[in-house]
Design a protein around this motif. Structure first.
Motif, PDB file in Angstrom:
ATOM      1  N   VAL A 126     -58.943 -19.438 -42.637  1.00 44.70           N
ATOM      2  CA  VAL A 126     -59.191 -18.598 -43.800  1.00 44.70           C
ATOM      3  C   VAL A 126     -60.307 -17.609 -43.482  1.00 44.70           C
ATOM      4  N   GLN A 127     -60.107 -16.376 -43.907  1.00 45.76           N
ATOM      5  CA  GLN A 127     -61.146 -15.356 -43.773  1.00 45.76           C
ATOM      6  C   GLN A 127     -61.380 -14.704 -45.126  1.00 45.76           C
ATOM      7  N   GLN A 175     -63.420 -11.381 -46.976  1.00 41.38           N
ATOM      8  CA  GLN A 175     -64.078 -10.099 -46.778  1.00 41.38           C
ATOM      9  C   GLN A 175     -64.678  -9.662 -48.103  1.00 41.38           C
ATOM     10  N   VAL A 214     -61.707 -10.378 -50.606  1.00 42.06           N
ATOM     11  CA  VAL A 214     -60.307 -10.464 -50.188  1.00 42.06           C
ATOM     12  C   VAL A 214     -60.129 -11.682 -49.293  1.00 42.06           C
ATOM     13  N   SER A 238     -57.722 -13.996 -46.816  1.00 47.69           N
ATOM     14  CA  SER A 238     -56.566 -13.974 -45.930  1.00 47.69           C
ATOM     15  C   SER A 238     -56.505 -15.282 -45.160  1.00 47.69           C
ATOM     16  N   GLY A 239     -55.304 -15.576 -44.637  1.00 54.18           N
ATOM     17  CA  GLY A 239     -55.142 -16.765 -43.817  1.00 54.18           C
ATOM     18  C   GLY A 239     -54.825 -18.020 -44.587  1.00 54.18           C
ATOM     19  N   THR A 286     -51.957 -19.607 -47.621  1.00 54.48           N
ATOM     20  CA  THR A 286     -50.765 -19.399 -48.432  1.00 54.48           C
ATOM     21  C   THR A 286     -50.841 -20.247 -49.686  1.00 54.48           C
ATOM     22  N   GLN A 317     -52.898  -9.607 -54.681  1.00 54.00           N
ATOM     23  CA  GLN A 317     -53.724  -8.995 -53.646  1.00 54.00           C
ATOM     24  C   GLN A 317     -54.668  -9.989 -52.994  1.00 54.00           C
ATOM     25  N   ASN A 318     -54.574 -11.274 -53.409  1.00 56.67           N
ATOM     26  CA  ASN A 318     -55.478 -12.307 -52.876  1.00 56.67           C
ATOM     27  C   ASN A 318     -56.939 -11.853 -52.962  1.00 56.67           C
ATOM     28  N   THR A 319     -57.277 -11.306 -54.101  1.00 61.50           N
ATOM     29  CA  THR A 319     -58.591 -10.701 -54.272  1.00 61.50           C
ATOM     30  C   THR A 319     -59.248 -11.236 -55.541  1.00 61.50           C
TER      31      THR A 319
END
Length: 116
Positions: A2-3, A5, A23, A25-26, A28, A76-78
């Motif tokens: 997982v990252q 930002q 944000v 990422s990595g 699901t 947007q995974n945000t």
């Protein structure tokens, strides 16, 4: 892995507003939570707010209630942290944190400076 930002920090005058973004990422799925923490110079890191990405449940520290609003955009995974009526005491590096079960990741932090 997982990252995260984090972005949106900057210099603002007292009474002003900023919106932070985190944000992810990595990963699901939506079965995790994102928290915002902050660390002021010479102080320990403290929790500010968090949100569950699955149900949108939120938590706020007392010192930001009524001023900060956390929200999410799952597509947007945000995660956002809208910060209003900022004071010099809000000056800190703000970090976002990913938590899923025992899994825990930190973003790199974004600096918020509030001038008087």
């Amino acid at each position: 892995d997982v990252q995260l930002q984090a972005s949106g920090g900057g210099l603002v005058q007292a009474g002003g507003s900023l919106r932070l973004s985190c944000v992810v990422s990595g990963f699901t799925g939506d079965d995790y939570a994102i928290g915002w923490y902050r660390q002021a110079p010479g102080k320990e890191r403290e929790g500010v707010s968090c949100i569950g990405m699955d149900d949108g449940s939120t938590y706020y520290a007392e010192f930001v209630k009524g001023r900060f609003t956390i929200s999410r955009d799952n597509a947007q995974n945000t995660v956002y942290l809208q910060m209003n009526n900022l004071t010099p005491e809000d000056t800190a590096v703000y970090y976002c944190n990913f938590r899923e079960g025992w899994t825990n990741y930190w973003g790199q932090g974004t600096l918020v400076t509030v001038s008087s």
